[in-house]
Motif scaffolding. Structure first.
Motif, mmCIF file in Angstrom:
data_model
loop_
_atom_site.group_PDB
_atom_site.id
_atom_site.type_symbol
_atom_site.label_atom_id
_atom_site.label_comp_id
_atom_site.label_asym_id
_atom_site.label_seq_id
_atom_site.Cartn_x
_atom_site.Cartn_y
_atom_site.Cartn_z
ATOM 1 N N VAL A 54 15.047 5.294 -88.783
ATOM 2 C CA VAL A 54 13.852 5.339 -89.893
ATOM 3 C C VAL A 54 13.029 6.759 -89.790
ATOM 4 O O VAL A 54 12.816 7.162 -88.545
ATOM 5 N N LEU A 55 12.698 7.549 -90.654
ATOM 6 C CA LEU A 55 12.283 8.730 -90.670
ATOM 7 C C LEU A 55 11.140 8.451 -91.505
ATOM 8 O O LEU A 55 10.824 8.091 -92.503
ATOM 9 N N ILE A 56 9.581 8.911 -90.850
ATOM 10 C CA ILE A 56 8.549 8.791 -91.525
ATOM 11 C C ILE A 56 7.928 10.330 -91.541
ATOM 12 O O ILE A 56 8.037 11.049 -90.426
ATOM 13 N N ASP A 57 7.471 10.866 -92.910
ATOM 14 C CA ASP A 57 7.230 12.143 -93.082
ATOM 15 C C ASP A 57 5.680 12.304 -93.602
ATOM 16 O O ASP A 57 5.384 11.565 -94.252
ATOM 17 N N ALA A 58 5.032 13.362 -92.992
ATOM 18 C CA ALA A 58 3.916 13.952 -93.541
ATOM 19 C C ALA A 58 3.762 15.562 -93.468
ATOM 20 O O ALA A 58 4.846 15.924 -92.494
ATOM 21 N N HIS A 59 3.257 16.283 -94.462
ATOM 22 C CA HIS A 59 3.607 17.558 -94.365
ATOM 23 C C HIS A 59 2.339 18.299 -93.889
ATOM 24 O O HIS A 59 1.119 17.938 -93.979
ATOM 25 N N LEU A 60 2.358 19.318 -92.964
ATOM 26 C CA LEU A 60 1.446 20.019 -92.329
ATOM 27 C C LEU A 60 0.615 21.030 -93.242
ATOM 28 O O LEU A 60 -0.703 21.262 -92.939
ATOM 29 N N ASP A 61 1.094 21.672 -94.423
ATOM 30 C CA ASP A 61 0.693 22.512 -95.023
ATOM 31 C C ASP A 61 -0.174 22.320 -96.097
ATOM 32 O O ASP A 61 -0.349 20.995 -96.391
ATOM 33 N N GLU A 62 -1.220 23.161 -96.348
ATOM 34 C CA GLU A 62 -2.118 22.944 -97.666
ATOM 35 C C GLU A 62 -1.945 24.033 -98.770
ATOM 36 O O GLU A 62 -1.252 24.983 -98.607
ATOM 37 N N VAL A 63 -2.304 23.803 -99.839
ATOM 38 C CA VAL A 63 -2.454 24.777 -100.803
ATOM 39 C C VAL A 63 -3.237 26.115 -100.465
ATOM 40 O O VAL A 63 -4.270 25.636 -99.773
ATOM 41 N N GLY A 64 -3.198 27.464 -100.701
ATOM 42 C CA GLY A 64 -3.896 28.327 -100.043
ATOM 43 C C GLY A 64 -3.639 29.700 -101.059
ATOM 44 O O GLY A 64 -3.228 29.454 -102.188
ATOM 45 N N ASP B 184 12.227 1.822 -82.191
ATOM 46 C CA ASP B 184 12.293 3.444 -82.331
ATOM 47 C C ASP B 184 12.071 3.814 -83.820
ATOM 48 O O ASP B 184 12.700 3.454 -84.499
ATOM 49 N N PHE B 185 11.331 4.837 -83.979
ATOM 50 C CA PHE B 185 11.271 5.699 -85.304
ATOM 51 C C PHE B 185 11.446 7.354 -85.023
ATOM 52 O O PHE B 185 10.726 7.713 -84.032
ATOM 53 N N TYR B 186 11.619 8.145 -86.171
ATOM 54 C CA TYR B 186 11.454 9.388 -86.155
ATOM 55 C C TYR B 186 10.285 9.729 -87.010
ATOM 56 O O TYR B 186 9.906 9.054 -87.950
ATOM 57 N N ALA B 187 9.471 10.755 -86.654
ATOM 58 C CA ALA B 187 8.232 11.313 -87.358
ATOM 59 C C ALA B 187 8.660 12.850 -87.493
ATOM 60 O O ALA B 187 8.708 13.640 -86.780
ATOM 61 N N SER B 188 8.364 13.420 -89.007
ATOM 62 C CA SER B 188 8.443 14.598 -89.179
ATOM 63 C C SER B 188 7.124 15.220 -89.670
ATOM 64 O O SER B 188 6.531 14.702 -90.746
ATOM 65 N N PHE B 189 6.335 16.137 -88.827
ATOM 66 C CA PHE B 189 5.162 16.935 -89.609
ATOM 67 C C PHE B 189 5.713 18.144 -90.299
ATOM 68 O O PHE B 189 6.330 19.182 -89.522
ATOM 69 N N SER B 190 5.979 18.224 -91.410
ATOM 70 C CA SER B 190 6.854 19.097 -92.160
ATOM 71 C C SER B 190 5.961 20.333 -92.647
ATOM 72 O O SER B 190 5.066 19.993 -93.240
ATOM 73 N N THR B 191 6.595 21.546 -92.864
ATOM 74 C CA THR B 191 6.308 22.608 -93.473
ATOM 75 C C THR B 191 6.462 22.760 -94.834
ATOM 76 O O THR B 191 7.551 22.188 -95.286
ATOM 77 N N GLN B 192 5.848 23.719 -95.614
ATOM 78 C CA GLN B 192 6.132 24.310 -96.778
ATOM 79 C C GLN B 192 6.332 23.505 -97.792
ATOM 80 O O GLN B 192 7.245 23.799 -98.758
ATOM 81 N N GLU B 193 5.414 22.160 -97.628
ATOM 82 C CA GLU B 193 5.833 21.102 -99.065
ATOM 83 C C GLU B 193 5.232 21.645 -100.139
ATOM 84 O O GLU B 193 6.067 21.688 -101.202
#
Lengths: 332, 335
Positions: B57-67, B189-198
């Motif tokens: 399982v991968l759980i994802d959230a993005h780091l970036d914001e609009v600007g 066990d699981f994977y987590a991605s804090f992703s860029t450029q969403e």
């Protein structure tokens, strides 16, 4: 008195409707130099000079804002603007609602595809979310005022940004002038008047002028400064010094005298020529009672009636220098 | 949780410029999981659980914001910019911005007094807006700002009951949920991605999903809640205080219906996203490699992509609890 420090305090404070915080600050400062009275938002300070001739120095101290006209069951407010405000800039803007306690609200911003506003011609379509839900009615009443809540801050050099610099910049300039005149032998009586309801149509200055009954008045306000989308013939230059008003409704001798003082003393100045009414309190003061000779000096300001107005502290200093010379002449 | 949300939201992380947020997230998770930073700046974390999962399982959230990004410095010292991600022009007019993390500016405009007729009613073209940092020449401006620098809209962090008012809730609420899950003991066990450029096209999550090669994915994001005065019930999308928002379909993904039903009926407060609109990292994750079964759990946010978005902490907690539940359901093989 430090001009910038006082201006930050005045900008951050509120004077609109029944809220008089900025006026209290101004009255406190002015009372150090002049016999001062405060009535609601209006502050008047007298300095005794020679003879019976009286010069009124006027700056409005009220600000643009909103008044609550409806509160719904989910805590959303409908408001009416008090003074000209660009409706297009309101969505997602945080504001302070002056209810029984201060409440932070935010203008709703709904995307157009979900039925949000596309034509900004009706402020009643722009609701304020109070975050209070059904409890809003316990804290907020119809008739309460709403204001911008941005705190003043430094930009580069001597320029600053904040809300209500229109016309706290004028107020602080006159407070500095009062300090400089304090203890000096004055050639005539001076009355400082910080007036109410300019933004609703120059109302407070009319009644203030009636009470003060001056022989002559100089109105101190802000005016449009240069920016990329402002036509150059409609504006002065930020950091360009005092904008000396010239108009059929202003006294030509006062305008001329102000220009000649600026020239003689190598003070930075610019002229602002208008074809009739000036859109300032000069319009009503000049026709108070049997007429008052009136001059107008403006401080250049960008982004008028937003909470990111910009002025240059040096322009305030320059205007103060000019008025000091105007009053004291060679004795300044 | 609210204090951690504040710390996350006040950081500036325009798409492509996520460094500050990334560093903060690492400081929070480093003692609780294994992690690495990939070529696009994604944080890919692995959480060791008590048991081996039957599905990865991968759980994802993005780091970036609009600007905003500075594109040009005028002779007069005014800065021209482009938006990074979708920002309504109304949310830009007369706003305070912070350029390159240290130079205060304001987006200026024509005073309303000088606007006539339709000019008052219609939004200007965003390309006509400019940033004023208080200088009078290009030389002064260039001493402080460079073309390519990012800017964000300034905001405060205000809480009122369960509500929070601030910028960048999209998707720091997701980062908050992931950090919270990584700090807890995990069943599987699981994977987590804090992703860029969403916000510029779901780009970080695409490569993160490729690298992790998950069997299933849970995407945590903020979504538009239009439950405000003047919007018809049918157009409100979702409502604050009604729990986690579960999507059946949005502009980028048609979601796994079994996961959707399981999330809606877990017993944790949840609601359907009642609109086929928008999109999030699920759009690229569910198409990764040979396809990934994906569920999106969102926090209903009002005034998203502005300096003053609003969320309800009860919904954030519902999303956190439902995420944990879904990881366990999927990893255990029940789903």
């Amino acid at each position: 008195m430090n001009i910038k420090e006082t201006l930050f305090k005045l900008s951050n404070a509120v004077s609109i409707g029944n809220i008089t915080d900025a006026s209290v600050i101004a009255a406190d400062k002015l009372s150090k130099y002049a016999k001062t009275t405060q009535d609601g938002i209006t502050v008047v300070g007298e300095m005794q000079g020679e003879g019976k001739y009286t010069l009124m120095l006027e700056a409005h101290i009220d600000e643009v804002g909103f008044v609550v006209t409806d509160i719904d069951d989910k805590g959303f407010l409908t408001v009416k603007n008090c003074g000209g405000i660009d409706l297009r800039s309101l969505p997602a803007r945080a504001v302070t609602v002056h209810g029984k306690e201060k409440v932070t609200g935010v203008f709703c911003a709904t995307p157009p595809h979900l039925g949000g506003v596309t034509e900004y011609d009706d402020i009643s379509a722009l609701k304020i979310d109070t975050l209070l839900g059904e409890k809003a009615k316990e804290v907020i009443s119809v008739g309460d005022f709403v204001t911008f809540n941005t705190k003043a801050a430094d930009l580069c050099g001597s320029r600053i940004t904040g809300k209500s610099l229109d016309n706290r910049a004028g107020v602080v300039c006159l407070l500095e002038l009062a300090k400089r005149l304090s203890g000096k032998k004055l050639p005539f009586n001076i009355v400082f008047a910080f007036t109410d309801q300019e933004e609703l149509g120059c109302r407070g200055a009319g009644t203030a002028a009636f009470c003060v009954s001056p022989d002559e008045a100089i109105v101190l306000d802000v005016s449009f400064a240069d920016a990329p989308d402002v036509p150059s013939n409609d504006c002065g230059k930020l950091s360009g010094g005092a904008m000396i008003g010239m108009s059929p409704i202003l006294d030509k001798a006062i305008s001329k005298k102000l220009v000649s003082i600026a020239k003689e003393n190598n003070m930075p100045y610019q002229t602002e020529v208008m074809g009739g009414r000036t859109g300032t309190n000069g319009d009503v003061i000049s026709i108070s009672k049997s007429g008052v000779k009136t001059g107008l000096v403006s401080i250049p300001l960008r982004n008028m009636h937003s909470d990111v107005e910009i002025i240059d502290i040096n322009d305030i200093e320059n205007v103060c220098d000019l008025l000091q010379k105007y009053i004291l002449g060679g004795n300044a | 949780m609210i204090e951690l949300l504040k710390q996350l939201c006040i950081l500036d992380g325009t798409s492509g410029d996520e460094g500050a947020v990334r560093e903060f997230v690492i400081s929070q998770i480093k003692d609780h999981c294994e992690y690495k930073i990939d070529n696009l700046g994604n944080i890919i974390a692995f959480k060791k659980g008590k048991k081996e999962p039957s599905k990865k399982v991968l759980i994802d959230a993005h780091l970036d914001e609009v600007g905003l990004i500075i594109t040009h410095i005028e002779e007069s010292g005014f800065l021209r910019f482009k938006t990074v991600g979708g920002i309504d022009t109304a949310a830009l007019m007369f706003r305070r911005v912070l350029v390159n993390g240290k130079t205060l500016g304001v987006i200026g405009g024509k005073p309303v007094h000088l606007c006539e007729g339709d000019e008052r009613k219609k939004l200007p073209d965003a390309d006509n807006l400019y940033i004023d940092i208080g200088v009078s020449s290009a030389d002064e401006a260039k001493a402080l700002v460079s073309v390519g620098d990012c800017a964000v809209m300034c905001s405060d962090f205000i809480s009122c009951g369960d509500k929070v008012l601030t910028k960048a809730l999209d998707d720091r609420v997701g980062c908050l949920v992931l950090i919270d899950l990584l700090k807890q003991d995990a069943e599987y066990d699981f994977y987590a991605s804090f992703s860029t450029q969403e916000e510029v096209g779901l780009r970080g999550a695409k490569v993160a999903a490729f690298a992790v090669e998950p069997d299933a994915a849970i995407v945590i994001d903020g979504t538009t809640a239009a439950d405000v005065a003047g919007v018809a019930a049918a157009k409100q999308v979702c409502r604050q205080g009604e729990g986690a928002v579960v999507s059946f379909m949005d502009g980028a993904t048609s979601y796994d219906r079994e996961y959707y039903n399981a999330a809606l009926n877990s017993g944790i407060k949840a609601q359907s996203k009642c609109a086929v609109a928008g999109g999030n990292n699920a759009g690229v994750i569910h198409l990764s490699r040979g396809g990934v079964r994906t569920v999106a759990l969102s926090v209903p946010c009002r005034y998203i992509h502005t300096a003053n978005s609003v969320c309800d902490m009860r919904d954030v907690i519902a999303v956190r609890d439902l995420s944990k539940h879904m990881i366990e359901q999927i990893a255990s093989g029940k789903l």
